[in-house]
Design an enzyme around this catalytic site. Structure first.
Site, mmCIF file in Angstrom:
data_model
loop_
_atom_site.group_PDB
_atom_site.id
_atom_site.type_symbol
_atom_site.label_atom_id
_atom_site.label_comp_id
_atom_site.label_asym_id
_atom_site.label_seq_id
_atom_site.Cartn_x
_atom_site.Cartn_y
_atom_site.Cartn_z
ATOM 1 N N ILE B 68 0.836 -1.205 0.000
ATOM 2 C CA ILE B 68 0.000 0.000 0.000
ATOM 3 C C ILE B 68 0.867 1.249 0.000
ATOM 4 O O ILE B 68 1.833 1.355 0.763
ATOM 5 C CB ILE B 68 -0.907 0.036 1.250
ATOM 6 N N HIS B 70 0.507 4.484 1.259
ATOM 7 C CA HIS B 70 -0.398 5.142 2.195
ATOM 8 C C HIS B 70 -0.542 6.618 1.864
ATOM 9 O O HIS B 70 0.343 7.225 1.264
ATOM 10 C CB HIS B 70 0.136 5.000 3.621
HETATM 11 C C1 LIG Z 1 3.774 -7.434 6.622
HETATM 12 C C2 LIG Z 1 4.264 -6.088 6.214
HETATM 13 C C3 LIG Z 1 3.394 -5.219 5.567
HETATM 14 C C4 LIG Z 1 3.837 -3.953 5.190
HETATM 15 N N1 LIG Z 1 2.993 -3.152 4.483
HETATM 16 C C5 LIG Z 1 3.420 -1.950 4.062
HETATM 17 C C6 LIG Z 1 2.568 -1.129 3.279
HETATM 18 O O1 LIG Z 1 1.457 -1.525 2.925
HETATM 19 N N2 LIG Z 1 3.003 0.095 2.923
HETATM 20 C C7 LIG Z 1 4.237 0.548 3.271
HETATM 21 O O2 LIG Z 1 4.546 1.666 2.942
HETATM 22 N N3 LIG Z 1 5.085 -0.222 3.975
HETATM 23 C C8 LIG Z 1 4.717 -1.456 4.367
HETATM 24 N N4 LIG Z 1 5.569 -2.273 5.065
HETATM 25 C C9 LIG Z 1 6.920 -1.822 5.323
HETATM 26 C C10 LIG Z 1 7.840 -1.989 4.100
HETATM 27 O O3 LIG Z 1 7.714 -3.266 3.547
HETATM 28 C C11 LIG Z 1 9.263 -1.756 4.506
HETATM 29 O O4 LIG Z 1 9.343 -0.548 5.180
HETATM 30 C C12 LIG Z 1 10.231 -1.700 3.337
HETATM 31 O O5 LIG Z 1 10.099 -2.821 2.512
HETATM 32 C C13 LIG Z 1 11.644 -1.608 3.852
HETATM 33 O O6 LIG Z 1 12.534 -1.627 2.777
HETATM 34 P P1 LIG Z 1 14.092 -1.770 3.016
HETATM 35 O O7 LIG Z 1 14.709 -1.573 1.715
HETATM 36 O O8 LIG Z 1 14.493 -0.921 4.138
HETATM 37 O O9 LIG Z 1 14.261 -3.250 3.580
HETATM 38 P P2 LIG Z 1 14.447 -4.652 2.834
HETATM 39 O O10 LIG Z 1 13.505 -4.836 1.743
HETATM 40 O O11 LIG Z 1 14.468 -5.687 3.901
HETATM 41 O O12 LIG Z 1 15.864 -4.531 2.169
HETATM 42 C C14 LIG Z 1 17.073 -4.708 2.871
HETATM 43 C C15 LIG Z 1 17.971 -5.497 1.978
HETATM 44 O O13 LIG Z 1 19.272 -5.524 2.529
HETATM 45 C C16 LIG Z 1 19.855 -6.756 2.212
HETATM 46 N N5 LIG Z 1 20.982 -6.983 3.096
HETATM 47 C C17 LIG Z 1 20.953 -7.207 4.434
HETATM 48 N N6 LIG Z 1 22.199 -7.361 4.901
HETATM 49 C C18 LIG Z 1 23.046 -7.213 3.849
HETATM 50 C C19 LIG Z 1 24.449 -7.279 3.690
HETATM 51 N N7 LIG Z 1 25.262 -7.490 4.727
HETATM 52 N N8 LIG Z 1 24.973 -7.099 2.466
HETATM 53 C C20 LIG Z 1 24.160 -6.876 1.386
HETATM 54 N N9 LIG Z 1 22.825 -6.823 1.484
HETATM 55 C C21 LIG Z 1 22.274 -6.978 2.694
HETATM 56 C C22 LIG Z 1 18.701 -7.724 2.402
HETATM 57 O O14 LIG Z 1 18.939 -8.938 1.715
HETATM 58 C C23 LIG Z 1 17.539 -6.932 1.852
HETATM 59 O O15 LIG Z 1 17.277 -7.231 0.491
HETATM 60 C C24 LIG Z 1 5.150 -3.534 5.478
HETATM 61 C C25 LIG Z 1 6.016 -4.415 6.122
HETATM 62 C C26 LIG Z 1 5.592 -5.683 6.470
HETATM 63 C C27 LIG Z 1 6.541 -6.624 7.122
#
Ligand SMILES: Cc1cc2nc3c(=O)[nH]c(=O)nc-3n(C[C@H](O)[C@H](O)[C@H](O)COP(=O)(O)OP(=O)(O)OC[C@H]3O[C@@H](n4cnc5c(N)ncnc54)[C@H](O)[C@@H]3O)c2cc1C
Ligand SMILES: Cc1cc2nc3c(=O)[nH]c(=O)nc-3n(C[C@H](O)[C@H](O)[C@H](O)COP(=O)(O)OP(=O)(O)OC[C@H]3O[C@@H](n4cnc5c(N)ncnc54)[C@H](O)[C@@H]3O)c2cc1C
Lengths: 421, 496
Positions: B68, B70
């Site tokens: 979503i 938001h």
């Molecule tokens: C059930 C659920 C529902 C949600 N619904 C929503 C929603 O509807 N709307 C919304 O806005 N947000 C939502 N969120 C939140 C949203 O999904 C997250 O905030 C967002 O995906 C975070 O992105 P990110 O890139 O920080 O994390 P991630 O997608 O976890 O990316 C981090 C990446 O770092 C990599 N990594 C880790 N360590 C290392 C390393 N040492 N070396 C290289 N790579 C590494 C991992 O493999 C990963 O791919 C939801 C979350 C959940 C769990």
């Protein structure tokens, strides 16, 4: 294959045993411009991956393997001018019986059918349908997919495989894996009875010392990348697992064999009336669906345990489709069949009092001795009935000589020991 | 600063990569946040690389969420999350226009069932208005039932947020990263960062045996951002995990609701939602349970029961009978329950951590913020004179009319070869996804939907595997679900 014609007497969707048998039936009825369409490279349907014995005892009077059964049917078609389009997918059948086909060799083609026979078979229920808790690693697959890997593609699904569900595909795969030196610690079945044919329990499990655990289910899957273990637990009579009695089983594979669902995407798009119990279209005694000129047969109508009955049903569907296309027709049905006590489903849904019909039933529960009653016009003794084995009943015109109603209930009721023996 | 201009080897036209002995920026983590930052930075004359430990980007939390975008009225005021969510919402719209991934502004509806909740939705409206969220509207029962006839008849009122949208989060990650790569990003997948060292005035990133000197490191490692920050000796960041389970329903229910349906939020959670996904299916979830193990992506019986019970309260026609698949995602939670974005005591090392919900929404706004931080820290941000035109959105045969498909199939017969029947995906689409970088079965699935439908890959798995194996020239046993360890089949052992 070269180009398709613009018009056919009968177009058959699906080239499994149902589709091929329907073609044979249509030829018998005098329809000679036929097209069978199948999305696989070869016709034969699910039979192509069933390399075990056990097909054809009723229909051909001998035990054949799946591919042998399929080639017998194909042989009957050879010599007739039938178009067979394989690697071709039916995208749509509309109310005017225009069939839209997609194929890498001919692109998108539309053909006009005098009559259509739907014979798309079934797909397997998956893990998601029963919400098994746990992680989602590689190594969880349906038994049918595993069968395809082993028998058709020559690869093995793992080293130690737990099987959930005692449907025939699961049982056959338990034996297949054992023959490939893959350990099978057990087959687990939620229900208090097995879901496969008795002969498969004996030949696939007992003969290979593979334990069958009834009233037990998988309550957890572990592993990040690949399955590492599953947890099983017994269930009570409400089918609720008792989580205080779990057992963890190390394995790298979980095969699920928890049933088949008729493949009715096309039927739904075409607006056919479906029976929620069978998951297939509602059909008359000519296997005609709720749309004129659209017939159906085989697993797409209801799940069969024996291919022989598929053929029988599809021959009829093909004959009637052929008759429809060539302009003859049988008297319309005048009696509804209504599932009564311990009857889950009945196919066909209606019959006609002027001719003989084979009616197929599924029971809800096993029963040692029972009466099968057709309204109050006919009754017969059954020795034992189980949900895994279809009951067939010949309904003859003489049963109905003095019947003037428009619906008949079929009940399967316990037979009292002293009363009738 | 010793950078030379070279033409990107990966793209045919115009893509520029600026290569130096010391790279300008390394992004650790290819989730939606890392991808959005990478895409933003690829517009400048910089030498940027992104390290992702999984085989493809977006395979962490970013693929496992509610999808979503938001509107922002649900987010607690006074937080960094709240500051970024509305801006993010606006930016996603533009991004979807530019990059053409699936984005649908379906609006959300927060439903109240009693007097107290009616009060709450008025308060939320107030929060939204202050935040600048446009179009908020309070609905009475009649309006609700006219517009959303399947929402519970017990609803007394609802708040409409018309700017809320849904995206395919994984598709968005792929679109962002593909565009960044076309514009010169050095993408390293299957490259987990194991160490970072301070060396003079720069940092050195170690990943899978490779050593990469860089000027700045952006820590966008999601759940493992604490581990990455410990690599430079910062021990104060601790990231916990809060698991959310989601359940996907059969396509049969498509259209049961148009808006994303929210219950009235409680102070700790947005609750269980009924979500019409971009692909037209319905999803229900998520739960919110703290877990210790940051790899524990299990779904649970209790979680599922809770989700269905709560979803049914909103939309009574929903039933577990229609469940076709389920999954869990882990929200990365920093101690203050807010995003942690900014420079650290280690020069050149920036944290973009604790990106919990609404992190997907905020991601493009986070990327803007990060660019600002890099500028402040002294990095020279010189826009590229020209950018590569984004690749067109991949064809989706299921979205075409028959005549359109006919034309397409006439040009390329692979588009008349159906591979996945449930979602109607053709060989043409699979081949295109492989060209664009899909290297695992999940990668194909997330790019094309092959295997996502009601048969869950029962039919197309072997075909997709074959196409991947042919493209990579390996046996089927080398094809994985999502990278090393997740093999699907093995070869028969030859008996010697
Ligand atoms: C059930 C659920 C529902 C949600 N619904 C929503 C929603 O509807 N709307 C919304 O806005 N947000 C939502 N969120 C939140 C949203 O999904 C997250 O905030 C967002 O995906 C975070 O992105 P990110 O890139 O920080 O994390 P991630 O997608 O976890 O990316 C981090 C990446 O770092 C990599 N990594 C880790 N360590 C290392 C390393 N040492 N070396 C290289 N790579 C590494 C991992 O493999 C990963 O791919 C939801 C979350 C959940 C769990
Ligand atoms: C593992 C296993 C073991 C079995 N063991 C036995 C046994 O021992 N003895 C026995 O008698 N029976 C056995 N059976 C049952 C028997 O094989 C089936 O009942 C029978 O194959 C069903 O026939 P069908 O033609 O209805 O369906 P299928 O065989 O499934 O054929 C349907 C065909 O339609 C095609 N199709 C579907 N949709 C489309 C479309 N849109 N366009 C084009 N083509 C389409 C499919 O590709 C398929 O080829 C077994 C079945 C299985 C799976």
């Amino acid at each position: 294959m070269t180009g398709l014609s613009v018009r056919y007497d009968v177009v058959i969707v699906g080239g499994g045993p149902a589709g091929m048998s329907a073609a044979i039936g249509a030829l018998e009825a005098g329809a000679d411009r036929l097209l069978i369409v199948d999305r696989e490279i070869e016709v034969g349907g699910i039979l192509n991956q069933c390399i075990h014995n056990g097909f054809g005892l009723h229909h051909f009077g001998e035990e054949l393997t799946g591919p042998e059964y399929a080639s017998r049917l194909l042989e009957e078609l050879v010599g007739h001018e039938i178009d067979i389009a394989t690697d071709s997918y039916v995208l749509d059948v509309d109310a005017l019986r225009t069939v839209t086909i997609a194929s890498p060799s001919t692109g998108i083609t539309r053909v006009q059918a005098g009559a259509v026979v739907l014979a798309m078979g079934a797909r397997e229920r998956t893990r998601g349908a029963i919400r098994i808790p746990g992680t989602r690693p590689a190594g969880v697959m349906t038994a049918g997919l595993a069968q395809k890997f082993v028998n058709q593609l020559g690869y093995l699904p793992g080293r130690r495989a737990v099987i959930l569900g005692s449907g025939d595909i699961g049982l056959i795969m338990a034996r297949r894996l054992a023959l490939e030196d893959i350990e099978v610690p057990g087959v687990f079945e939620l229900m208090p009875h097995a879901n496969g044919l008795t002969r498969n329990i004996v030949q696939c499990l007992h003969d290979f010392d593979i334990p069958l655990h009834l009233s037990t289910t998988v309550v957890g899957i572990e592993g990040r990348d690949r399955v590492e273990a599953v947890t099983v637990a017994p269930v009570d009579d409400q089918l609720q697992p008792d989580l205080s009695r779990t057992e963890r089983i190390e394995c790298d594979t979980l095969l699920v064999s928890i049933g088949l669902i008729p493949e009715n995407e096309l039927s739904a798009k075409l607006g056919l009336r479906l029976d929620p119990t069978t998951g297939g279209p509602i059909v008359s005694s000519t296997m005609e669906t709720s749309r004129d000129g659209v017939f159906a047969a085989g697993n797409v109508v209801h799940i069969h345990d024996l291919v022989d009955f598929v053929s029988e049903e599809a021959l009829l569907a093909g004959r009637c489709a052929g008759e429809f296309a060539t302009g003859s027709a049988r008297p319309a049905d005048n009696i509804h069949l209504v599932p009564g006590a311990n009857v889950a489903s009945i196919v066909p849904h209606t019959i006609s009092s002027d001719r003989e019909h084979t009616v197929y039933l599924r029971v809800r529960r096993s029963m040692e001795r029972s009466w099968l009653r057709l309204g109050d016009v006919y009754e017969k003794r059954l020795r034992y009935v189980v949900p895994a084995e279809m009951v067939s009943l010949k309904v003859r015109p003489r049963f109905l000589e003095h019947f003037h109603g428009d619906s008949l209930r079929i009940d399967i009721e316990p037979r009292d020991e002293q009363g009738d023996e | 600063m010793g950078t030379a201009k070279v033409t990107c080897a990966r793209c045919a036209v115009g893509g520029e990569r600026y290569v130096g002995t010391v790279k300008d920026v390394a992004i650790v983590g290819g989730g939606v946040v890392g991808c959005a930052i990478a895409r933003e930075l690829s517009r400048y004359r910089l030498d940027v690389c992104l390290f992702e430990r999984e085989v493809e980007v977006g395979f962490g939390t970013s693929k496992a969420n509610s999808g979503i975008i938001h509107a922002g009225h649900h987010t607690t005021p006074g937080t960094l999350k709240a500051d970024l969510v509305w801006r993010g919402n606006r930016l996603w719209r533009d991004l979807s226009d530019d990059l053409g991934f699936g984005f649908l502004q379906n609006g959300d509806l927060t439903v109240a069932f009693n007097e107290e909740e009616l009060q709450t939705i008025e308060e939320i409206e107030e929060i939204g208005v202050q935040r600048g969220v446009t179009g908020l509207e309070l609905w009475g029962p009649d309006r609700i039932h006219r517009k959303e006839p399947n929402v519970s008849r017990d609803a007394l009122g609802a708040l409409l947020g018309p700017t809320a949208a849904v995206v395919n989060p994984y598709e968005a990650c792929f679109a962002l990263i593909d565009d960044a790569v076309d514009n010169g990003l050095d993408l390293r997948v299957g490259a987990g960062v194991d160490d970072i060292e301070v060396e003079g005035d720069h940092l050195v990133v170690f990943a899978e045996g490779d050593r990469t000197p860089v000027r700045a490191v952006i820590n966008a490692a999601g759940l493992f951002a604490d581990r990455v920050s410990r690599m430079v000796g910062l021990d104060d960041l601790v990231i916990g995990a809060r698991r959310g389970e989601e359940y996907l329903l059969d396509r049969r229910l498509a259209g049961i609701v148009e808006h994303t349906i929210f219950p009235c939020p409680t102070p700790t959670s947005k609750g269980v939602l009924v979500i019409p996904t971009f692909d037209g299916t319905i999803m229900v979830g998520p739960t919110a349970d703290p877990v210790d193990d940051k790899e524990d992506l299990s779904t649970t019986t209790e979680g599922g029961d809770q989700v269905f019970e709560r979803a049914r309260r909103l939309v009574p026609g929903i039933s577990e009978r229609d469940c076709i698949a389920e999954f869990a995602g882990l929200r990365a939670i920093a101690p203050d329950d807010d995003f942690v974005i900014g420079p650290t005591s280690v020069p050149g090392f920036f944290n973009v951590a604790g990106i919990q919900s609404p992190g997907l929404t905020a991601a493009p706004a986070i990327a803007e913020l990060v660019v600002g931080l890099l500028t402040t820290s002294g990095l020279d941000l010189d826009p590229k004179p020209e950018l590569v035109t984004p690749a067109p959105r991949p064809v989706r045969v299921s979205e075409l009319t028959v005549p359109e498909l006919e034309m397409l199939a006439f040009r390329d017969c692979r588009y008349a070869h159906v591979v996945c029947r449930c979602e109607l995906v053709t060989e043409g689409e699979i081949a295109d996804a492989i060209d664009r970088g899909a290297r695992s079965l999940d990668g194909l699935k997330f790019r094309t939907r092959a295997g996502m439908g009601r048969c869950q890959g029962g039919f197309c798995t072997s075909r997709c595997m074959q196409l991947l194996a042919d493209a990579q020239d390996v046996p089927l046993s080398d094809v994985t679900k999502r990278g090393p360890g997740s093999w699907i089949v093995r070869e028969r052992e030859e008996v010697v």
